[in-house]
Design a protein around this motif. Structure first.
Motif, short mmCIF file in Angstrom:
data_model
loop_
_atom_site.label_atom_id
_atom_site.label_comp_id
_atom_site.label_asym_id
_atom_site.label_seq_id
_atom_site.Cartn_x
_atom_site.Cartn_y
_atom_site.Cartn_z
N ASP A 214 0.84 -1.21 0.00
CA ASP A 214 0.00 0.00 0.00
C ASP A 214 0.87 1.25 0.00
O ASP A 214 0.58 2.22 -0.71
N LEU A 215 1.93 1.23 0.80
CA LEU A 215 2.81 2.39 0.90
C LEU A 215 3.50 2.68 -0.43
O LEU A 215 3.57 3.84 -0.87
N ILE A 216 4.01 1.64 -1.07
CA ILE A 216 4.70 1.82 -2.35
C ILE A 216 3.74 2.41 -3.40
O ILE A 216 4.11 3.30 -4.17
N GLU A 217 2.51 1.93 -3.39
CA GLU A 217 1.51 2.46 -4.34
C GLU A 217 1.26 3.95 -4.08
O GLU A 217 1.16 4.75 -5.03
N LYS A 218 1.19 4.33 -2.79
CA LYS A 218 0.95 5.74 -2.45
C LYS A 218 2.13 6.61 -2.87
O LYS A 218 1.94 7.72 -3.39
N ILE A 219 3.34 6.12 -2.64
CA ILE A 219 4.54 6.88 -3.03
C ILE A 219 4.56 7.09 -4.55
O ILE A 219 4.80 8.20 -5.04
N LYS A 220 4.29 6.02 -5.29
CA LYS A 220 4.32 6.12 -6.75
C LYS A 220 3.21 7.04 -7.27
O LYS A 220 3.43 7.82 -8.20
N ALA A 221 2.03 6.97 -6.65
CA ALA A 221 0.92 7.84 -7.06
C ALA A 221 1.26 9.30 -6.79
O ALA A 221 0.96 10.19 -7.62
N ARG A 222 1.89 9.56 -5.66
CA ARG A 222 2.28 10.92 -5.30
C ARG A 222 3.31 11.47 -6.28
O ARG A 222 3.25 12.64 -6.69
N GLN A 223 4.25 10.60 -6.68
CA GLN A 223 5.28 11.04 -7.62
C GLN A 223 4.69 11.30 -9.00
O GLN A 223 5.11 12.22 -9.70
N ASP A 224 3.70 10.49 -9.41
CA ASP A 224 3.04 10.70 -10.69
C ASP A 224 2.32 12.04 -10.73
O ASP A 224 2.30 12.72 -11.76
N GLU A 225 1.75 12.43 -9.57
CA GLU A 225 1.05 13.72 -9.48
C GLU A 225 2.01 14.89 -9.64
O GLU A 225 1.64 15.95 -10.13
N ASN A 226 3.26 14.68 -9.21
CA ASN A 226 4.26 15.76 -9.24
C ASN A 226 4.98 15.88 -10.58
O ASN A 226 5.82 16.76 -10.74
N LEU A 227 4.69 14.94 -11.48
CA LEU A 227 5.37 15.00 -12.79
C LEU A 227 4.86 16.17 -13.63
O LEU A 227 3.70 16.53 -13.57
#
Length: 227
Positions: A214-227
């Motif tokens: 769950d944590l890895i998914e949240k980190i990746k989603a957050r990074q996608d938002e910042n692209l």
């Protein structure tokens, strides 16, 4: 305006059979930064609370490691292993059927408070610059010195011979596997640890921890938002 240097603390429920470094590596790859570390190793066969620090928060690792820990788990009487857990083959020692709850409580009392403890050979402690588990795996015997630790609480939550369920609150550097070994020696029947879960580090509780996936998914989603 210059941005503050990145820093974050993650509370993770370490999966079974993962090393603590496996978890750090997963978080590091997701964050895409090098500066990631954990505050206190959990053995691969243990689960529970692992604090992972990233960026400038890695400076706090030592302070988190110094805090008291709480664990729950299971000891099995009458058998043992070279590692005092399930990492190595379990062998019979002695029939524990005569061991009573009162005998277990008496033994536990001897392992509570300020005690001297010899770490297990299969541990990450360094002796002469080498991890002792590396020597152990090569069949090399290393003399381990007893170290002072504090077991502030050692509660037997259930006893159904040969299974001892426990809750332990202890200082940094306490090995629960060594408590299993010492309990078995005091009772004269041997013992090993069949399960271990870390439930607290200082004020941080396992209830606050995320599952790694769950944590890895949240980190990746957050990074996608910042692209």
């Amino acid at each position: 305006m210059q941005e503050e240097p990145y820093g974050e603390v993650f509370l993770i429920d370490k999966p079974y059979q993962w090393t603590s470094f496996d978890v750090v590596k997963k978080v590091r790859n997701a964050l895409k930064i090098k500066k990631v570390g954990h505050a206190g190793t959990l053995d691969p066969l243990a689960t529970g609370l692992l604090i992972v620090c990233a960026g400038k928060k890695t400076k706090s690792i030592d302070s988190y490691m110094a805090q008291e820990k709480e664990y729950t788990g299971t000891f099995i009487l009458g058998k043992t292993s070279e590692s005092f857990d399930l990492e190595k083959e379990v062998t019979d020692v002695s029939d524990p059927s005569d061991i009573t709850f009162d005998l277990v409580k008496s033994a536990v009392a001897q392992l509570t408070g300020d005690i001297l403890q010899i770490p297990p050979m299969h541990s990450a402690i360094k002796v002469d610059g080498k991890r002792v588990y590396e020597s152990a795996r090569k069949g090399i015997e290393v003399k381990m010195e007893a170290r002072p630790v504090t077991v502030s609480e050692f509660e037997i939550t259930s006893f159904e011979n040969p299974e001892v369920q426990f809750r332990i609150v202890c200082s940094k550097g306490t090995y629960i596997r060594s408590l299993a070994r010492d309990l078995g020696e005091i009772l004269g029947v041997g013992a090993y640890m069949s399960a271990l879960r870390r439930t607290r580090i200082g004020d941080f509780s396992l209830n606050e921890a995320s599952q790694l996936t769950d944590l890895i998914e949240k980190i990746k989603a957050r990074q996608d938002e910042n692209l």
